[in-house]
Design a protein around this motif. Structure first.
Motif, PDB file in Angstrom:
ATOM      1  N   ASP A  55       0.815  -1.210   0.000  1.00 27.34           N
ATOM      2  CA  ASP A  55       0.000   0.000   0.000  1.00 27.34           C
ATOM      3  C   ASP A  55       0.849   1.261   0.000  1.00 27.34           C
ATOM      4  OD1 ASP A  55      -2.947  -1.153   0.913  1.00 27.34           O
ATOM      5  OD2 ASP A  55      -1.279  -2.279   1.748  1.00 27.34           O
ATOM      6  N   VAL A  56       1.996   1.221   0.672  1.00 26.07           N
ATOM      7  CA  VAL A  56       2.821   2.431   0.765  1.00 26.07           C
ATOM      8  C   VAL A  56       3.307   2.878  -0.609  1.00 26.07           C
ATOM      9  CG1 VAL A  56       4.950   3.409   1.697  1.00 26.07           C
ATOM     10  CG2 VAL A  56       3.444   2.071   3.175  1.00 26.07           C
ATOM     11  N   PRO A  57       4.025   2.044  -1.385  1.00 23.64           N
ATOM     12  CA  PRO A  57       4.419   2.516  -2.715  1.00 23.64           C
ATOM     13  C   PRO A  57       3.235   2.761  -3.638  1.00 23.64           C
ATOM     14  CG  PRO A  57       5.023   0.206  -2.405  1.00 23.64           C
ATOM     15  CD  PRO A  57       4.621   0.722  -1.075  1.00 23.64           C
ATOM     16  N   ALA A  58       2.133   2.018  -3.450  1.00 25.05           N
ATOM     17  CA  ALA A  58       0.955   2.242  -4.292  1.00 25.05           C
ATOM     18  C   ALA A  58       0.371   3.627  -4.065  1.00 25.05           C
ATOM     19  CB  ALA A  58      -0.095   1.170  -4.005  1.00 25.05           C
ATOM     20  N   VAL A  59       0.232   4.027  -2.802  1.00 23.14           N
ATOM     21  CA  VAL A  59      -0.341   5.330  -2.488  1.00 23.14           C
ATOM     22  C   VAL A  59       0.607   6.450  -2.906  1.00 23.14           C
ATOM     23  CG1 VAL A  59      -1.057   6.832  -0.587  1.00 23.14           C
ATOM     24  CG2 VAL A  59      -1.829   4.464  -0.660  1.00 23.14           C
ATOM     25  N   VAL A  60       1.901   6.247  -2.717  1.00 25.03           N
ATOM     26  CA  VAL A  60       2.876   7.259  -3.150  1.00 25.03           C
ATOM     27  C   VAL A  60       2.783   7.467  -4.658  1.00 25.03           C
ATOM     28  CG1 VAL A  60       5.334   7.767  -3.406  1.00 25.03           C
ATOM     29  CG2 VAL A  60       4.470   6.884  -1.233  1.00 25.03           C
ATOM     30  N   ALA A  61       2.739   6.375  -5.410  1.00 19.69           N
ATOM     31  CA  ALA A  61       2.690   6.479  -6.869  1.00 19.69           C
ATOM     32  C   ALA A  61       1.431   7.190  -7.342  1.00 19.69           C
ATOM     33  CB  ALA A  61       2.787   5.094  -7.498  1.00 19.69           C
ATOM     34  N   ALA A  62       0.308   6.907  -6.694  1.00 18.87           N
ATOM     35  CA  ALA A  62      -0.968   7.444  -7.148  1.00 18.87           C
ATOM     36  C   ALA A  62      -1.205   8.881  -6.713  1.00 18.87           C
ATOM     37  CB  ALA A  62      -2.109   6.563  -6.648  1.00 18.87           C
ATOM     38  N   THR A  63      -0.670   9.281  -5.549  1.00 19.48           N
ATOM     39  CA  THR A  63      -0.976  10.603  -5.005  1.00 19.48           C
ATOM     40  C   THR A  63       0.192  11.576  -5.034  1.00 19.48           C
ATOM     41  OG1 THR A  63      -0.350  10.061  -2.718  1.00 19.48           O
ATOM     42  CG2 THR A  63      -2.611   9.513  -3.409  1.00 19.48           C
ATOM     43  N   GLY A  64       1.425  11.066  -5.069  1.00 19.11           N
ATOM     44  CA  GLY A  64       2.588  11.933  -4.987  1.00 19.11           C
ATOM     45  C   GLY A  64       2.868  12.448  -3.588  1.00 19.11           C
TER      46      GLY A  64
END
Length: 335
Positions: free
Chosen positions: A211-220
């Motif tokens: 979830d951490v890299p997923a949220v970073v990628a999607a939201t910046g």
């Protein structure tokens, strides 16, 4: 008619995947696979499924004996990607539920190289439930700056007891985003307190879910972390069955540049295994096109890339999961 093999289908999570598939889609055949297929016979009779012997270390033999299969859902540990390799070489689609940020590399390369059908990695918390909620919440924002996700284990949850016993494999180093940089941290070194309105707070430590890299990628967002702790859930507190709860705390600005803070809470009264299986069901529906969406291309994919988060949250609600979003209380302002 689609045919789905659930490897580990007689376990806690796998069993729920089987039940949900059979109760939701009449035209999907389900096979319960594992090293001890006799343990799945009662569930197979209950759900109208079949059983098969599948050993992850010699999956080619088991797959060859089954005949055509459209999708394999791996609800078991596959540390050396033996099952994944056999599935991809057989030209079958694959969904894996157990990968984390610190062991994804070999799996991702294998899937990218061998997959002739979609290979979806769903090693996110509860097979993507936390990420879906976070990305749906982010749609309220013009700019997301900070996201803190947390999950609460209730010791009365059967899956919680299993996870506690298997904690050594869960609590390896964790990946966080801090000040725009990646940080690998030891779980015990970065404990934080998660506060809950009207209920006792709980301490939580970071975990290396996807979830951490997923949220970073999607939201910046420049600050993102996921933490897990133990305590009494809402279900237990009110005298019922243990529920599983996820909190998504988000700070940033609205489309007009004004400060905005939101907390989205997910609560499943049937517990962690049920919520994980619901995430897996949403993945199965996307991979097989049962949701009416376009056919996915072959190769490695992540759920947040191909599943609309608002659709996923609505799907969770359809199965009785409570998802609410409110303004974040002042006691949660970031430091």
């Amino acid at each position: 008619m689609k045919r789905v093999l659930v490897v580990g289908g007689y376990g806690l999570v796998g069993g729920w995947v089987v039940r949900l598939l059979r109760s939701t889609w009449d035209d999907v055949q389900v096979v319960i696979g594992g090293r001890r297929p006799e343990e799945g016979e009662a569930l197979a009779k209950e759900c109208g499924a079949t059983v098969a012997h599948i050993d992850t270390t010699d999956a080619e033999t088991g797959l060859a004996s089954l005949g055509p299969v459209d999708l394999v859902v791996a609800a078991v540990q596959d540390p050396d990607d033996d099952l994944l390799r056999a599935v991809l070489r057989a030209g079958i689609a694959h969904i894996g539920l157990v990968r984390k940020a610190d062991n994804l590399g070999p799996t991702a390369i294998l899937a990218a190289d061998l997959a002739r059908r979609p290979a979806m990695v769903m090693g996110h918390w509860q097979a993507g439930a936390a990420t879906f909620a976070a990305l749906a919440t982010a749609r309220e924002f013009g700019r997301v700056e900070r996201v803190e996700l947390s999950a609460l284990f209730d010791s009365a949850d059967p899956a919680g007891q299993m996870s506690a016993a298997d904690s050594a494999s869960f609590f390896t180093r964790a990946l966080m985003r801090a000040d725009g940089h990646w940080r690998w941290v030891a779980p015990g070194d970065s404990v934080r307190t998660v506060r809950r309105a009207g209920r006792d707070p709980f301490d939580a430590q970071p975990m290396g879910v996807l979830d951490v890299p997923a949220v970073v990628a999607a939201t910046g967002a420049t600050h993102v972390r996921f933490d897990i702790g133990r305590g009494e859930s809402a279900g237990t507190t009110t005298g019922g069955a243990a529920s599983h709860e996820i909190y998504v705390d988000m700070w940033g600005q609205d489309v007009h540049g004004r400060p905005l803070a939101r907390r989205t809470t997910i609560s499943d009264g049937r517990g962690q295994a049920h919520l994980t299986a619901l995430g897996a069901l949403i993945g199965v529906e996307r991979v097989l096109g049962l949701d009416g969406g376009e056919q996915l291309p072959a190769g490695l994919t992540m759920p947040e890339r191909v599943i609309d988060p608002s659709h996923a949250v609505d799907r969770l609600r359809q199965f009785g999961v409570t998802v609410t979003t409110k303004s974040l209380p002042s006691w949660r302002s970031p430091v």
